[in-house]
Every structure is written in structure tokens, then in C-alpha cells.
Design a protein around this motif. Structure first.
Motif, short mmCIF file in Angstrom:
data_model
loop_
_atom_site.label_atom_id
_atom_site.label_comp_id
_atom_site.label_asym_id
_atom_site.label_seq_id
_atom_site.Cartn_x
_atom_site.Cartn_y
_atom_site.Cartn_z
N LEU A 100 35.08 9.59 10.91
CA LEU A 100 35.27 11.01 10.64
C LEU A 100 34.04 11.85 10.95
N VAL A 101 33.03 11.24 11.50
CA VAL A 101 31.78 11.95 11.81
C VAL A 101 31.77 12.38 13.27
N THR A 102 31.52 13.66 13.50
CA THR A 102 31.46 14.19 14.86
C THR A 102 30.07 14.71 15.19
N ASP A 103 29.80 14.81 16.47
CA ASP A 103 28.52 15.33 16.96
C ASP A 103 28.66 16.84 17.12
N VAL A 104 28.06 17.59 16.20
CA VAL A 104 28.19 19.05 16.23
C VAL A 104 26.95 19.72 16.82
N SER A 105 26.19 19.00 17.63
CA SER A 105 24.96 19.56 18.20
C SER A 105 25.24 20.75 19.11
N PHE A 106 26.47 20.84 19.65
CA PHE A 106 26.87 22.01 20.43
C PHE A 106 26.57 23.30 19.68
N ASN A 107 26.85 23.29 18.39
CA ASN A 107 26.68 24.49 17.58
C ASN A 107 25.21 24.86 17.40
N TYR A 108 24.36 23.87 17.27
CA TYR A 108 22.94 24.17 17.11
C TYR A 108 22.34 24.66 18.43
N ALA A 109 22.85 24.17 19.53
CA ALA A 109 22.41 24.67 20.83
C ALA A 109 22.80 26.14 20.99
N LYS A 110 24.02 26.50 20.57
CA LYS A 110 24.46 27.89 20.65
C LYS A 110 23.65 28.78 19.71
N ALA A 111 23.28 28.27 18.55
CA ALA A 111 22.49 29.05 17.60
C ALA A 111 21.14 29.42 18.20
N ARG A 112 20.55 28.50 18.95
CA ARG A 112 19.25 28.78 19.56
C ARG A 112 19.33 29.83 20.66
N GLU A 113 20.53 30.06 21.20
CA GLU A 113 20.69 31.03 22.28
C GLU A 113 20.77 32.47 21.78
N VAL A 114 20.95 32.65 20.48
CA VAL A 114 21.06 34.00 19.91
C VAL A 114 19.68 34.45 19.44
N PRO A 115 19.11 35.49 20.06
CA PRO A 115 17.80 35.99 19.60
C PRO A 115 17.85 36.40 18.14
N SER A 116 16.84 36.03 17.39
CA SER A 116 16.82 36.30 15.96
C SER A 116 16.56 37.77 15.66
#
Length: 254
Positions: free
Chosen positions: A100-116
Motif C-alpha cells: 500500500l506504499v507508493t512513491d509520492v516524490s512527484f509531489n515534492y518535485a512539483k512543490a520545489r517548482e513553485v517560488p515561495s
């Protein structure tokens, strides 16, 4: 009152897997995560599952229950039909690691693309002042626990792997919307155009506002109505409204 429930849990890894049948005792007041833990303790000690708080606030135990993205710790067994099997599978939008464990690193990569957030010029820490109405608007989006259920249910991500490089998904478009409506964000003065970036870099145009992301949000954030639709409207005005376009040119020249 206890009863015997029929569970079908997906077991496998990146190379493949299948649903495995289990019969397990359910006690009054339990949630799906309780049953998964009981299976680990009695029949499937090697069953992999990600969890942390068991209180619906960490977003760790995301999965699909009877085909619907949910938090296992917030899905009460009393709400499920005891006569029907309970099917628990990993989130379909992301690669499986194991069970039931998935690799959600896609989401963290997208988070880094948004300027803070860009602090306003000339205003020091502790000197920020906002209207309560503006605080309330952005505070709704701050309730996000990053369970990524909205990302999982979004068909643009879920059904089209080829869209992932160019589409941030509802969670991160909501983040762009939050920053864009923040009255103290100094992004424009720093040369960051959040509306243009939402459209051209984060794939805002791919969203067709089906509201499926809002429907699965455990924090009841109105992602579509309060973030994505207003962001779309502002982005369109910025690009196509002649008065808005002229005003931006005058301000830039000034």
C-alpha cells in the motif's frame, strides 16, 4: 458488536501484484487502518503501509478504499457495507513501492517548482499587517495536510502519465493561487509573474474543474471553487483582457 469482514488488500511491488483475500475481525468504532494493523499482527506481518498520526492530520495513510481515494485512519468501518468486501489498494496515480506504499516524490518535485512567498520590500519581520478577510482566504488553503488524495484523484495526473512533466496538479496550483492572492507577496516586484507561471509552467489550462479534488479532500478545502477557478479567471484576465493588459504595461513603464 464484532463481526467478520472480508478484505481484499493489494499485495505486490513495482514489478506487479494482486489482491489477496483476508477474513478479519472488526470491532465497534474501528477504522480501516485498525484492520490493516490487525492483519499485520495476525496474518500478514510483512504488509507494507505508511502511517503516522492516526488522527487525520499527517496525510500519511492515503490509499484507495473501494476505488475511492481516502485516508485509512478516517474511514470508519461502520460506514462500509459489512456484506461487501472492502478493497484496499495503493494510490493509482503514483508508482508502487510495495503493497500500500507508493512513491509520492512527484509531489515534492512539483512543490520545489513553485517560488515561495516573497517578503514585501521595506517591511521587517513582525511588521506584516493584513486584513482579517485576506487572512481567512489564504488560511483555508493552509489546512492542507499533503495527503495527495487530490493529486491521486485528478484524472489529468491519474490517467495520463505524459501530463506529469507539465502539470503541477490541484495541490500545487492551490499553492500558487494562495500566494497570488496574498496581499503582502512581493513576487511581482521580484520579477515573478504567478499568473503567467500558473498557465505556462504549472499547466493550469489542463484543469477542467470537475471538482473531484474537492470531493476527496479530508480537510474539506474548496480547492476548485476557492482556488482553481479564481486563479483561472485571474490568469485569463491577465492574458486576454485588453484593459488589464494595458494597465500592466502602464504600471511597468512607470
Amino acid at each position: 458488536m464484532s463481526y467478520e469482514a472480508h478484505f481484499k488488500v493489494w499485495r505486490g511491488d513495482a514489478d506487479g501484484g494482486s489482491l489477496v483475500d483476508y477474513t478479519v475481525t472488526v470491532n465497534e468504532g474501528e477504522v480501516v487502518l485498525d484492520i490493516i494493523h490487525r492483519l499485520q499482527a495476525t496474518e500478514a506481518a510483512d504488509l507494507a503501509v505508511r502511517w503516522n498520526c492516526k488522527a487525520g492530520k499527517c496525510g500519511s495513510c492515503s490509499a484507495e478504499i473501494n476505488g475511492r481515494p481516502r485516508l485509512m485512519c478516517m474511514t470508519r468501518m461502520s460506514l462500509l457495507d459489512p456484506a461487501e468486501p472492502v478493497v484496499v489498494t495503493p494510490m493509482r496515480a503514483f508508482p508502487v513501492v510495495r503493497d500500500l506504499v507508493t512513491d509520492v516524490s512527484f509531489n515534492y518535485a512539483k512543490a520545489r517548482e513553485v517560488p515561495s512567498f516573497v517578503p514585501p520590500a521595506g517591511v521587517g519581520p513582525g511588521e506584516y499587517r493584513m486584513q482579517q478577510e485576506d487572512v481567512g482566504r489564504s488560511q483555508e488553503f493552509r489546512k492542507c495536510i499533503e495527503c495527495f488524495l487530490c493529486q491521486d484523484t485528478c484524472h489529468v495526473v491519474r490517467d495520463h502519465e505524459e501530463n506529469k512533466p507539465v502539470f503541477a496538479g490541484p495541490r500545487f496550483l492551490m499553492r500558487v493561487a494562495e500566494l497570488d492572492m496574498h496581499p503582502l507577496d512581493g513576487a511581482a516586484e521580484a520579477g515573478i509573474d504567478r499568473k503567467r507561471a500558473a498557465q505556462e509552467e504549472h499547466g493550469l489550462g489542463y484543469c477542467n474543474i470537475t471538482k473531484c479534488c474537492t470531493e476527496v479532500c479530508p480537510e474539506h478545502i474548496k480547492i476548485t471553487d476557492n482556488a482553481l477557478i479564481p486563479l483561472k479567471e485571474r490568469a485569463v484576465d491577465r492574458k486576454y483582457d485588453p484593459l488589464v493588459w494595458l494597465g500592466s504595461r502602464i504600471r511597468r513603464r512607470a
